[in-house]
Design a protein around this motif. Sequence first.
Motif, PDB file in Angstrom:
ATOM      1  N   ASP A  40      15.430  23.965 -10.040  1.00 53.12           N
ATOM      2  CA  ASP A  40      14.183  24.729  -9.986  1.00 53.12           C
ATOM      3  C   ASP A  40      14.278  25.971  -9.116  1.00 53.12           C
ATOM      4  N   LEU A  41      15.354  26.087  -8.347  1.00 53.79           N
ATOM      5  CA  LEU A  41      15.567  27.350  -7.657  1.00 53.79           C
ATOM      6  C   LEU A  41      15.842  28.461  -8.667  1.00 53.79           C
ATOM      7  N   TYR A  42      16.639  28.144  -9.707  1.00 53.38           N
ATOM      8  CA  TYR A  42      16.844  29.172 -10.740  1.00 53.38           C
ATOM      9  C   TYR A  42      15.609  29.346 -11.604  1.00 53.38           C
ATOM     10  N   MET A  43      14.864  28.270 -11.836  1.00 54.05           N
ATOM     11  CA  MET A  43      13.686  28.356 -12.687  1.00 54.05           C
ATOM     12  C   MET A  43      12.530  29.117 -12.029  1.00 54.05           C
ATOM     13  N   SER A  44      12.689  29.487 -10.762  1.00 51.40           N
ATOM     14  CA  SER A  44      11.596  30.174 -10.059  1.00 51.40           C
ATOM     15  C   SER A  44      12.037  31.452  -9.341  1.00 51.40           C
ATOM     16  N   ILE A  45      13.128  31.383  -8.574  1.00 50.45           N
ATOM     17  CA  ILE A  45      13.463  32.492  -7.665  1.00 50.45           C
ATOM     18  C   ILE A  45      13.751  33.805  -8.396  1.00 50.45           C
ATOM     19  N   PRO A  46      14.615  33.819  -9.440  1.00 47.18           N
ATOM     20  CA  PRO A  46      14.860  35.112 -10.101  1.00 47.18           C
ATOM     21  C   PRO A  46      13.582  35.747 -10.646  1.00 47.18           C
ATOM     22  N   PHE A  47      12.675  34.912 -11.173  1.00 46.00           N
ATOM     23  CA  PHE A  47      11.406  35.483 -11.637  1.00 46.00           C
ATOM     24  C   PHE A  47      10.610  36.037 -10.463  1.00 46.00           C
TER      25      PHE A  47
ATOM     26  N   TYR B 249       1.004  31.002 -13.023  1.00 43.23           N
ATOM     27  CA  TYR B 249       1.382  29.589 -13.036  1.00 43.23           C
ATOM     28  C   TYR B 249       2.269  29.255 -11.842  1.00 43.23           C
ATOM     29  N   ILE B 250       3.301  30.054 -11.634  1.00 44.81           N
ATOM     30  CA  ILE B 250       4.267  29.728 -10.575  1.00 44.81           C
ATOM     31  C   ILE B 250       3.635  29.852  -9.193  1.00 44.81           C
ATOM     32  N   THR B 251       2.859  30.891  -8.970  1.00 48.78           N
ATOM     33  CA  THR B 251       2.331  31.127  -7.625  1.00 48.78           C
ATOM     34  C   THR B 251       1.074  30.320  -7.321  1.00 48.78           C
ATOM     35  N   LYS B 252       0.322  29.901  -8.350  1.00 47.62           N
ATOM     36  CA  LYS B 252      -0.972  29.258  -8.082  1.00 47.62           C
ATOM     37  C   LYS B 252      -1.116  27.845  -8.629  1.00 47.62           C
ATOM     38  N   HIS B 253      -0.314  27.473  -9.642  1.00 47.20           N
ATOM     39  CA  HIS B 253      -0.563  26.190 -10.299  1.00 47.20           C
ATOM     40  C   HIS B 253       0.607  25.210 -10.225  1.00 47.20           C
ATOM     41  N   GLN B 254       1.819  25.693 -10.064  1.00 45.63           N
ATOM     42  CA  GLN B 254       2.960  24.793  -9.970  1.00 45.63           C
ATOM     43  C   GLN B 254       2.800  23.863  -8.766  1.00 45.63           C
ATOM     44  N   ALA B 255       3.104  22.574  -8.958  1.00 45.35           N
ATOM     45  CA  ALA B 255       2.961  21.595  -7.875  1.00 45.35           C
ATOM     46  C   ALA B 255       3.850  21.958  -6.693  1.00 45.35           C
ATOM     47  N   ARG B 256       3.314  21.755  -5.488  1.00 44.04           N
ATOM     48  CA  ARG B 256       4.048  22.066  -4.265  1.00 44.04           C
ATOM     49  C   ARG B 256       3.877  20.939  -3.244  1.00 44.04           C
ATOM     50  N   LEU B 257       4.869  20.816  -2.368  1.00 37.76           N
ATOM     51  CA  LEU B 257       4.762  19.928  -1.227  1.00 37.76           C
ATOM     52  C   LEU B 257       3.900  20.584  -0.142  1.00 37.76           C
ATOM     53  N   GLU B 258       3.657  19.874   0.935  1.00 40.75           N
ATOM     54  CA  GLU B 258       2.837  20.424   2.013  1.00 40.75           C
ATOM     55  C   GLU B 258       3.442  21.682   2.614  1.00 40.75           C
ATOM     56  N   ASP B 259       4.774  21.777   2.595  1.00 39.88           N
ATOM     57  CA  ASP B 259       5.422  22.974   3.149  1.00 39.88           C
ATOM     58  C   ASP B 259       5.495  24.123   2.147  1.00 39.88           C
ATOM     59  N   GLY B 260       4.911  23.927   0.956  1.00 44.22           N
ATOM     60  CA  GLY B 260       4.874  24.984  -0.050  1.00 44.22           C
ATOM     61  C   GLY B 260       6.010  24.957  -1.039  1.00 44.22           C
ATOM     62  N   CYS B 261       6.947  24.013  -0.892  1.00 42.81           N
ATOM     63  CA  CYS B 261       8.096  23.971  -1.795  1.00 42.81           C
ATOM     64  C   CYS B 261       7.718  23.345  -3.132  1.00 42.81           C
ATOM     65  N   PHE B 262       8.330  23.869  -4.175  1.00 41.96           N
ATOM     66  CA  PHE B 262       8.067  23.373  -5.521  1.00 41.96           C
ATOM     67  C   PHE B 262       8.627  21.965  -5.705  1.00 41.96           C
ATOM     68  N   TYR B 263       7.896  21.145  -6.449  1.00 39.88           N
ATOM     69  CA  TYR B 263       8.451  19.886  -6.916  1.00 39.88           C
ATOM     70  C   TYR B 263       7.787  19.542  -8.233  1.00 39.88           C
ATOM     71  N   ARG B 264       8.280  18.495  -8.864  1.00 39.08           N
ATOM     72  CA  ARG B 264       7.827  18.154 -10.215  1.00 39.08           C
ATOM     73  C   ARG B 264       6.789  17.034 -10.150  1.00 39.08           C
ATOM     74  N   LYS B 265       5.644  17.291 -10.771  1.00 39.27           N
ATOM     75  CA  LYS B 265       4.523  16.364 -10.699  1.00 39.27           C
ATOM     76  C   LYS B 265       3.652  16.557 -11.934  1.00 39.27           C
ATOM     77  N   GLN B 266       3.161  15.465 -12.506  1.00 39.22           N
ATOM     78  CA  GLN B 266       2.216  15.503 -13.638  1.00 39.22           C
ATOM     79  C   GLN B 266       2.769  16.303 -14.817  1.00 39.22           C
ATOM     80  N   MET B 267       4.015  16.038 -15.152  1.00 41.44           N
ATOM     81  CA  MET B 267       4.638  16.673 -16.308  1.00 41.44           C
ATOM     82  C   MET B 267       4.507  15.764 -17.521  1.00 41.44           C
TER      83      MET B 267
END
Length: 723
Positions: free
Chosen positions: A506-513, A475-493
């Motif tokens: 979302d840095l904590y919700m992603s980086i430690p994992f 989910y995180i690497t392939k499906h989570q919404a990203r900006l053009e530069d690859g950064c995570f953002y919130r979309k279609q929640m």
Amino acid sequence: MAYYFEDYKAIYGQSHGDIEHTLSVMSGRYIGENPENKYTARPFSNCGLKRNKDYRYEFHGNEIFPDAKEFSYAYLWGKMKREGTGSLRFVMIPYGPFKIWVNGKEVYASTFEAERYDNNAITIDLPIEKGWNHLIIRFTKTKTGFGGEFGTWLGKLDYYFMHGLKSLEEMEGFDYTAPTDEHYTVFPNAEDNECPDFASKIVSNPEWTDKQLALGSIARVFNDVNISGKKVLARTRFTTYYPENISLKVLGNADTSLYIDGESVSDNVNLKAGLHQLLALVNVPSSYKTGDKLDFNVELVGKDGKIALKNPFLVDNKELSWIFAGPFTTVSEPTIKKLDENSLVGEKDEKTWWRIDIPAGWIRLYNENALFGHWDYPLGVTLYGLIETARLFAKEGKVDTIGTYVENHVKKAVATFEYALFDKANFGGATAVHHLLSSIDSLDDCGSFGSLMLEVAKDRNIGDYSYIANYVGEYITKHQARLEDGCFYRKQMMHKFHNGTMWADDLYMSIPFLCRYAAFTKDSSILDDAANQFIGFKKKLFMPEQKLMAHVYDFRRDMNTGVPWGRGNGWTIFSLTELLSVLPENHPKRPELLKFYNELAEGFLSVQTEDGMWHQVLNMSDSYPESSCTSMFICAYSRGIRNGWLEGDTDKYRKACAKAWSALERIAIDRAGNLYGVCRGSEFAFNPRYYSEHLLPQLNNTHGIGITLLAGVEMCRLNAYQK
């Protein structure tokens, strides 16, 4: 220094600076108030009203009653038990006119606008009393529609109603009447919770017909699948009060083999006193056709006569003594010997769950524990603090109560994940076990607890966690919404308020994992992705003049909020330390990340208050002292000192840590181990007073407990570090 309580109540008066004492008391309080408990099992019928993937119920009156007269009414009845008074935020998306009563009193009636603007969500705060609360909804059939979608105001918010009829109050769902012209005015309430006259109009609960009853339990329970030539399992349990010889007799026409406590038995068996599991393996002949009779039961007789059989899940249900699973091509010996109450039954593509002997009947699991066994992001942080506390104590040979508690929590979460996906696929779309993970649409749903799971798996047996780890990783690497530069953002929640935003959280919700998942998969590109997140988030959220992070970037307005929320900044630097701990020394992004870490460290130091705390809004000294961000900054500084990341003289950071921990013990932690001053989960605003005046401090909120424990562990490590 009193702020949340009188000085004499502070734990500092007991610990006198002994950090391990504080950790022990805090951990003990948390575990004592949130003990290990099983999930609640309930009977469930798949032919009733169900919650959909948005976690709301649907009543399609025109489908259920296609011949209903125009302007006739259908009344729905559900109920919910609450521990105290208050309100319940409720949404109705009407297909036509409706009216709502709670505990016999009318609380809402739709207007002509509901017909004109059908399918618009109407939010209603329902008044709630202690005990059972009875909800009646009346839908009117018109040309525009008949019925509605109703329930939670927020997707994945897991609340549900039980059937109104007292005989069905163990089962989730709603009762309803046939269409009628009657204007009912007397409804069930706290005093008259059965209301016989109204209850007599209910038509929604199907029962077995005489013909179906005559077919036998196996035939009717599996009437929706082909079981010819297959095997099915039936399971029950019983108690013997002393060692004795038990005789067994199989009733019915099914070819059945019996097993007690995993061992094959015939017509007699000697048993010890205690609780026993009885499993029946039924071999269905290949000549069997749907509609043929196929029945079975087992009679057990001991020295006192017949022995009562009891449902393995529904403890007090005397009518549904057996549960059933299948059909299976084969049933292996491990399946017979060990049936885990948290796991699906069977192997590979034949995995399934347990049925019961009512129309479309199943066992359904609900996690009704306040905290134990849940998968959510604050608990990921809480258990992280607990497991690090356990590791600290293990070095001193202390009893491993804390570590065992964490291990069992995570093990339960891992074991029930496949069940949660089965539940979602088969019972409407909303789950009551792992409702966030099974309906994943954000980093909040998966990253924090996923990271904790991988951390605990380093030195604990939590079962086979690879499936759930890869589910989160994909989910995180392939499906989570990203900006053009690859950064995570919130979309279609499901939580639409968040769409089109980037959050420091979302840095904590992603980086430690990602840090731990990179090690799990041995894929270094995952660390590259993690490093790039910090570079991109810094561009949108960092405020260089203050060296602080804004909480959120709003893409609709193309600006960040400009509000340095304490915990949002804590998430940022804490997550950066997680990455720096595993990022190779020669990684090309490491110098830039170390510079960012030092910029943040300097910025935070400039806004620490004289008493040692950091505040809810970092640059607003009149906002309240907030415990979770204070703890995160302790962790970040301690790691920076011990790993040599901080530039220049580090004594000022050591002093900041010591002042902050002393402040927590004097201001925020009382002698019973309660933690004060924790901000609850937030939305966002451009107004800092939203954070300081609306997000008020809470007691023992899980956003703060674990990270405060971790801060204490880091203080112990820092004190032991003498360089």
